[in-house]
Design a protein around this motif. Sequence first.
Motif, PDB file in Angstrom:
ATOM      1  N   ARG A   1       0.920  -1.253  -0.048  1.00 20.38           N
ATOM      2  CA  ARG A   1      -0.008   0.019   0.016  1.00 20.38           C
ATOM      3  C   ARG A   1       0.938   1.279   0.011  1.00 20.38           C
ATOM      4  O   ARG A   1       2.091   1.283   0.787  1.00 20.38           O
ATOM      5  CB  ARG A   1      -0.886   0.163   1.193  1.00 20.38           C
ATOM      6  CG  ARG A   1      -2.032  -1.240   1.241  1.00 20.38           C
ATOM      7  CD  ARG A   1      -2.790  -0.872   2.408  1.00 20.38           C
ATOM      8  NE  ARG A   1      -4.140  -1.807   2.287  1.00 20.38           N
ATOM      9  CZ  ARG A   1      -5.082  -1.629   1.396  1.00 20.38           C
ATOM     10  NH1 ARG A   1      -4.892  -0.507   0.714  1.00 20.38           N
ATOM     11  NH2 ARG A   1      -5.961  -2.372   1.319  1.00 20.38           N
TER      12      ARG A   1
ATOM     13  N   ASP B   1       1.876  -4.561  -6.445  1.00 22.67           N
ATOM     14  CA  ASP B   1       2.984  -5.437  -6.281  1.00 22.67           C
ATOM     15  C   ASP B   1       2.450  -6.061  -4.970  1.00 22.67           C
ATOM     16  O   ASP B   1       1.664  -5.707  -4.072  1.00 22.67           O
ATOM     17  CB  ASP B   1       3.871  -4.395  -5.724  1.00 22.67           C
ATOM     18  CG  ASP B   1       4.429  -3.609  -7.082  1.00 22.67           C
ATOM     19  OD1 ASP B   1       4.502  -4.304  -8.094  1.00 22.67           O
ATOM     20  OD2 ASP B   1       4.828  -2.600  -6.966  1.00 22.67           O
TER      21      ASP B   1
ATOM     22  N   THR C   1      -1.486  -1.119  -4.443  1.00 21.76           N
ATOM     23  CA  THR C   1      -0.683  -1.485  -5.614  1.00 21.76           C
ATOM     24  C   THR C   1      -0.753  -2.753  -6.268  1.00 21.76           C
ATOM     25  O   THR C   1      -1.349  -3.711  -5.648  1.00 21.76           O
ATOM     26  CB  THR C   1       0.686  -0.734  -5.754  1.00 21.76           C
ATOM     27  OG1 THR C   1       1.457  -1.795  -4.882  1.00 21.76           O
ATOM     28  CG2 THR C   1       0.867   0.314  -5.270  1.00 21.76           C
TER      29      THR C   1
END
Length: 61
Positions: free
Chosen positions: A32, A43, A41
């Motif tokens: 985040r 990721d 995100t």
Amino acid sequence: MPAAKKPAARRAHRPKKCPDCKGTGEITETVRVGPRKGRATADQQTSLCLTCLGSGDAPTD
């Protein structure tokens, strides 16, 4: 005289796997970003499983 009996072989006790990390000890979390809203995100990062504390064994009560 009859032969002496050998003791029965015991099976090794295996603890159950942690339901959250499925026995690996690690889980993945979304990264985040942003100071206020913390938008997610695409990721991901690995982190220590807090249920079993990284051991992979199911917690006992």
